[in-house]
Design an enzyme around this catalytic site. Structure first.
Site, PDB file in Angstrom:
ATOM      1  N   ARG A   1      -0.255  -8.890  13.422  1.00 16.41           N
ATOM      2  CA  ARG A   1      -0.882  -7.793  12.660  1.00 16.41           C
ATOM      3  C   ARG A   1      -1.802  -8.339  11.570  1.00 16.41           C
ATOM      4  O   ARG A   1      -2.836  -7.749  11.277  1.00 16.41           O
ATOM      5  CB  ARG A   1       0.196  -6.882  12.061  1.00 16.41           C
TER       6      ARG A   1
ATOM      7  N   ARG B   1      11.751  -1.829  10.867  1.00 17.66           N
ATOM      8  CA  ARG B   1      10.768  -1.521  11.908  1.00 17.66           C
ATOM      9  C   ARG B   1      10.695  -2.642  12.940  1.00 17.66           C
ATOM     10  O   ARG B   1      10.713  -3.808  12.578  1.00 17.66           O
ATOM     11  CB  ARG B   1       9.388  -1.329  11.260  1.00 17.66           C
TER      12      ARG B   1
ATOM     13  N   LYS C   1       0.830  -1.214   0.000  1.00 21.15           N
ATOM     14  CA  LYS C   1       0.000   0.000   0.000  1.00 21.15           C
ATOM     15  C   LYS C   1       0.868   1.269   0.000  1.00 21.15           C
ATOM     16  O   LYS C   1       0.639   2.183  -0.784  1.00 21.15           O
ATOM     17  CB  LYS C   1      -0.926   0.040   1.234  1.00 21.15           C
TER      18      LYS C   1
ATOM     19  N   ARG D   1      11.632  -5.529   4.668  1.00 19.01           N
ATOM     20  CA  ARG D   1      11.351  -4.090   4.495  1.00 19.01           C
ATOM     21  C   ARG D   1      12.346  -3.230   5.271  1.00 19.01           C
ATOM     22  O   ARG D   1      12.659  -3.493   6.419  1.00 19.01           O
ATOM     23  CB  ARG D   1       9.925  -3.785   4.980  1.00 19.01           C
TER      24      ARG D   1
END
Ligand code: ADP
Ligand code: ADP
Length: 216
Positions: A173, A162, A15, A129
């Site tokens: 999540r 992160r 996204k 990521r």
């Protein structure tokens, strides 16, 4: 009238990556709720401290503070033409609040691209990521590495992994997404706004499909 596009999809599906591209191509502001929380965290605001306790566990930040943060962001001058919303809404209460807010700004949700991919892909994408400290630019160690290791191509700042991208938190999540955010798929489908997009392809292919679908 302003244009508002909501990007819907599970954690790690792409996204944020697509929102940045869309925002440039459509000349609309990019609003990422996750980036806004991380900015508050970095600046050690009260909101940041509150959000951290939920983010660390992979849970959603309560609706009231999240909605207030987005309302404030949407009222800024750079959103006059509209915005790409990335990561908001994530609950039916947030979606209802968004409708009310946008009426105030003389608009409504125009389209909801819903990007999907299998859980193994989500784990692989979040696991690799890397995020830019300064402005949240997004990289992947395998699929989209920075030109210079450890540094953001755009602003030269440090890139980091992160805390909530470790596999246990990602699994949590995804569960939270299935329980609390999935109802929005039906919500926007019934409203005739949902556009289903296969997120398993390359970044470029997904962008192409997305831009084509939004034209129609
Ligand atoms: P989200 O905002 O949905 O959590 P991101 O845009 O941050 O997702 O993407 C998650 C990770 O996957 C990032 O490391 C990003 O570089 C990478 N990525 C995004 N889209 C693709 C894609 N189509 N193919 C491969 N990797 C991707
Ligand atoms: P991803 O891009 O991987 O989906 P985000 O950066 O959007 O992750 O979100 C990170 C965390 O920030 C979430 O796990 C949650 O704790 C918090 N968060 C982000 N957006 C929202 C929202 N709309 N409502 C509640 N919490 C949110």
């Amino acid at each position: 009238m302003a244009t508002y596009i909501v990007l819907l999809g599970p954690p790690g599906v792409g996204k944020g990556t697509q929102a940045r591209i869309l925002s440039e191509s459509k000349k609309l502001a990019h609003i990422s709720s996750g980036d806004l929380f991380r900015e508050n965290l970095k600046n050690q605001t009260e909101l940041g401290k509150l959000a951290k306790s939920y983010m660390d566990k992979g849970e959603l930040v309560p609706d009231d503070v999240t909605i207030a943060m987005i309302r404030d962001r949407l009222s800024r001058p750079d959103c006059e033409a509209g915005a790409i919303l990335d990561g908001f809404p994530r609950t039916p209460a947030q979606a209802d609040a968004l409708e009310v807010m946008l009426k105030e700004f003389r608009g409504s949700v125009d389209a909801v691209p819903y990007i999907t991919a299998a859980e193994t892909i989500l784990v692989e994408r979040t696991g690799g990521r890397w995020t830019c400290r300064a402005q949240g630019h997004i990289y992947h160690e395998k699929f989209n590495p920075p030109k210079q290791a450890g540094l953001c191509d755009v602003d030269g700042s440090e890139i980091y992994q992160r805390d909530d991208d470790k596999v246990e938190t990602v699994t949590k999540r995804i569960r939270v997404y299935l329980e609390q955010t999935m109802p929005l798929v039906d919500y926007y489908r019934k409203a005739g706004k949902l556009i289903e997009i296969d997120g398993t392809q390359s970044v470029e292919s997904v962008t192409k499909v997305l831009l084509g679908a939004l034209k129609r």
